[in-house]
Design a protein around this motif. Structure first.
Motif, PDB file in Angstrom:
ATOM      1  N   TYR A   1      18.279  -4.907  -3.737  1.00 32.59           N
ATOM      2  CA  TYR A   1      19.345  -5.270  -4.635  1.00 32.59           C
ATOM      3  C   TYR A   1      20.998  -4.397  -4.350  1.00 32.59           C
ATOM      4  O   TYR A   1      20.473  -3.135  -4.797  1.00 32.59           O
ATOM      5  CB  TYR A   1      19.472  -6.310  -5.634  1.00 32.59           C
ATOM      6  N   ALA A   2      21.916  -4.346  -3.633  1.00 29.01           N
ATOM      7  CA  ALA A   2      23.065  -3.334  -4.229  1.00 29.01           C
ATOM      8  C   ALA A   2      24.691  -4.056  -3.967  1.00 29.01           C
ATOM      9  O   ALA A   2      24.424  -5.250  -3.477  1.00 29.01           O
ATOM     10  CB  ALA A   2      23.325  -2.285  -3.081  1.00 29.01           C
ATOM     11  N   ALA A   3      25.555  -3.341  -5.138  1.00 32.01           N
ATOM     12  CA  ALA A   3      26.844  -4.352  -4.965  1.00 32.01           C
ATOM     13  C   ALA A   3      27.849  -3.293  -4.788  1.00 32.01           C
ATOM     14  O   ALA A   3      27.615  -1.880  -5.965  1.00 32.01           O
ATOM     15  CB  ALA A   3      26.553  -5.675  -6.673  1.00 32.01           C
ATOM     16  N   PRO A   4      29.320  -3.902  -4.789  1.00 32.47           N
ATOM     17  CA  PRO A   4      29.983  -2.429  -4.858  1.00 32.47           C
ATOM     18  C   PRO A   4      31.038  -3.384  -6.369  1.00 32.47           C
ATOM     19  O   PRO A   4      30.132  -3.987  -7.171  1.00 32.47           O
ATOM     20  CB  PRO A   4      31.052  -3.310  -4.102  1.00 32.47           C
ATOM     21  N   ALA A   5      31.510  -1.895  -7.025  1.00 29.59           N
ATOM     22  CA  ALA A   5      31.887  -2.220  -8.223  1.00 29.59           C
ATOM     23  C   ALA A   5      32.872  -4.075  -8.555  1.00 29.59           C
ATOM     24  O   ALA A   5      33.175  -4.176  -9.866  1.00 29.59           O
ATOM     25  CB  ALA A   5      32.692  -0.939  -8.749  1.00 29.59           C
ATOM     26  N   THR A   6      33.069  -4.139  -6.932  1.00 26.25           N
ATOM     27  CA  THR A   6      34.102  -4.885  -7.394  1.00 26.25           C
ATOM     28  C   THR A   6      33.106  -5.868  -7.276  1.00 26.25           C
ATOM     29  O   THR A   6      32.330  -6.416  -6.741  1.00 26.25           O
ATOM     30  CB  THR A   6      35.228  -5.286  -6.400  1.00 26.25           C
TER      31      THR A   6
ATOM     32  N   ALA B   1      19.764   3.469  -0.834  1.00 23.54           N
ATOM     33  CA  ALA B   1      20.752   3.617   0.273  1.00 23.54           C
ATOM     34  C   ALA B   1      22.164   2.449   0.857  1.00 23.54           C
ATOM     35  O   ALA B   1      22.920   3.084   0.787  1.00 23.54           O
ATOM     36  CB  ALA B   1      19.684   3.221   1.653  1.00 23.54           C
ATOM     37  N   MET B   2      21.972   0.968   0.313  1.00 21.88           N
ATOM     38  CA  MET B   2      22.958   0.619   0.117  1.00 21.88           C
ATOM     39  C   MET B   2      24.126   0.703  -1.487  1.00 21.88           C
ATOM     40  O   MET B   2      25.098   1.071  -1.128  1.00 21.88           O
ATOM     41  CB  MET B   2      22.572  -0.919  -0.264  1.00 21.88           C
ATOM     42  N   ARG B   3      23.248   1.264  -2.539  1.00 22.24           N
ATOM     43  CA  ARG B   3      23.982   1.630  -3.399  1.00 22.24           C
ATOM     44  C   ARG B   3      24.719   2.996  -3.244  1.00 22.24           C
ATOM     45  O   ARG B   3      26.352   3.046  -3.280  1.00 22.24           O
ATOM     46  CB  ARG B   3      23.249   1.865  -4.591  1.00 22.24           C
TER      47      ARG B   3
END
Length: 307
Positions: free
Chosen positions: A170-175, A276-278
């Protein structure tokens, strides 16, 4: 009266939902948690928050754990009084069922504080009325991979088979993305041909998750109902997806309504895929509001803890 209440503590896992073609139907509990504890005291409710909840910007009146806790106590004719302590490592507003976990935690914590046994069916029904869909609620409450079906007397949660040979990243932007905003991006109507393709993909998804079949998972994670409309709302999503595939992911899609992404892969590659996504989302820096981690399924769901 407040002195009729007991100290209580519960823990609820996060959940990733949809998984591509399982829109509003399929969800999986993962090993990030919201923990809520209650200590009886004078009338009124003091709230202390830690972890991701401490960084969230909302008033006590908008706290879903507190609201569901107080509502459940009132339904038992009990007065709210004491201290609520909340800690969570579930990202807020990023597609991991934080609101579902909060509602369930507050509801069952109230039952425990009031000296009642668990009422999972009742808690699920009340939470479903608030959420309007159960794809996060069912895995958060019961654990594992779950689907919620339109039963004759109401939503029916069922357990689905999940292969132990699957890894998740899992990864996500700050938004963050509000679920209501993500829903407003969807078309009101779709054609029969698209609906038929979606049914076929959902069939592949269920079979692929049960058998860790890469080809079926790739087919099942493909989606036309919601992903194409939501993906442009997530900053850096396309580049993060590319980086995830380069790191070994089998399939990547939006986690819940976003803004996070969930990748399915070999368990040995999950940490590398997540990082990698992060890295793409965080532009190579560290940001606590830009998470990325390998995840494993949680099969316990909501759990009452000793106090």
């Amino acid at each position: 009266m407040a002195d009729t209440l007991n100290a209580a503590r519960v823990r609820v896992p996060c959940s990733t939902s949809n998984l591509g073609s399982g829109y509003d139907t399929i969800g999986l509990a993962l090993n990030r948690y919201l923990e809520a504890s209650f200590e009886p005291g004078p009338t009124g409710l003091k709230i202390f928050r830690e972890g991701s909840l401490a960084r969230a910007e909302y008033d006590d009146a908008d706290d879903l754990v507190a609201r569901s806790f107080a509502s459940a106590l009132r339904s038992m004719s009990l007065e709210v009084g004491g201290t609520l302590r909340l800690t969570s490592d579930i990202p807020i507003g990023k597609g991991l069922g934080s609101s579902a976990a909060a509602i369930l935690a507050g509801s069952d914590l109230a039952l425990a504080a009031g000296g009642r046994g668990r009422d999972d069916a009742g808690v699920f029904g009340t939470a479903y009325e608030h959420e309007g869909h159960g794809d996060n609620l069912a895995p958060c409450l019961y654990g594992g991979l779950r689907a919620v079906l339109p039963g004759a007397t109401g939503p029916l949660p069922i357990e689905l088979a999940l292969s132990a040979d699957l890894g998740f990243a899992y990864a996500a932007p700050a938004t963050a993305i509000e679920t209501k905003d993500a829903r407003s991006a969807l078309p009101e109507l779709v054609g029969h041909d698209l609906a038929a393709r979606s049914l076929a993909r959902a069939t592949a998804l269920v079979r692929g998750l049960a058998s860790a079949d890469r080809e079926l998972i790739k087919i099942g994670v493909e989606d036309e109902l919601h992903v194409p409309h939501r993906l442009p709302m997530i900053p850096g999503a396309y580049n993060a997806i590319g980086a995830g595939y380069d790191a070994g992911a089998w399939a990547i899609t939006i986690s819940g309504a976003g803004s996070g992404l969930i990748a399915l892969c070999d368990p040995s590659d999950s940490e590398e895929v997540a990082e990698a996504m992060r890295q793409v989302f965080c532009n190579g820096t560290y940001d606590p509001d830009c998470p990325g981690f390998a995840a494993t399924p949680d099969f316990e769901g909501l759990t009452r803890l000793s106090v």
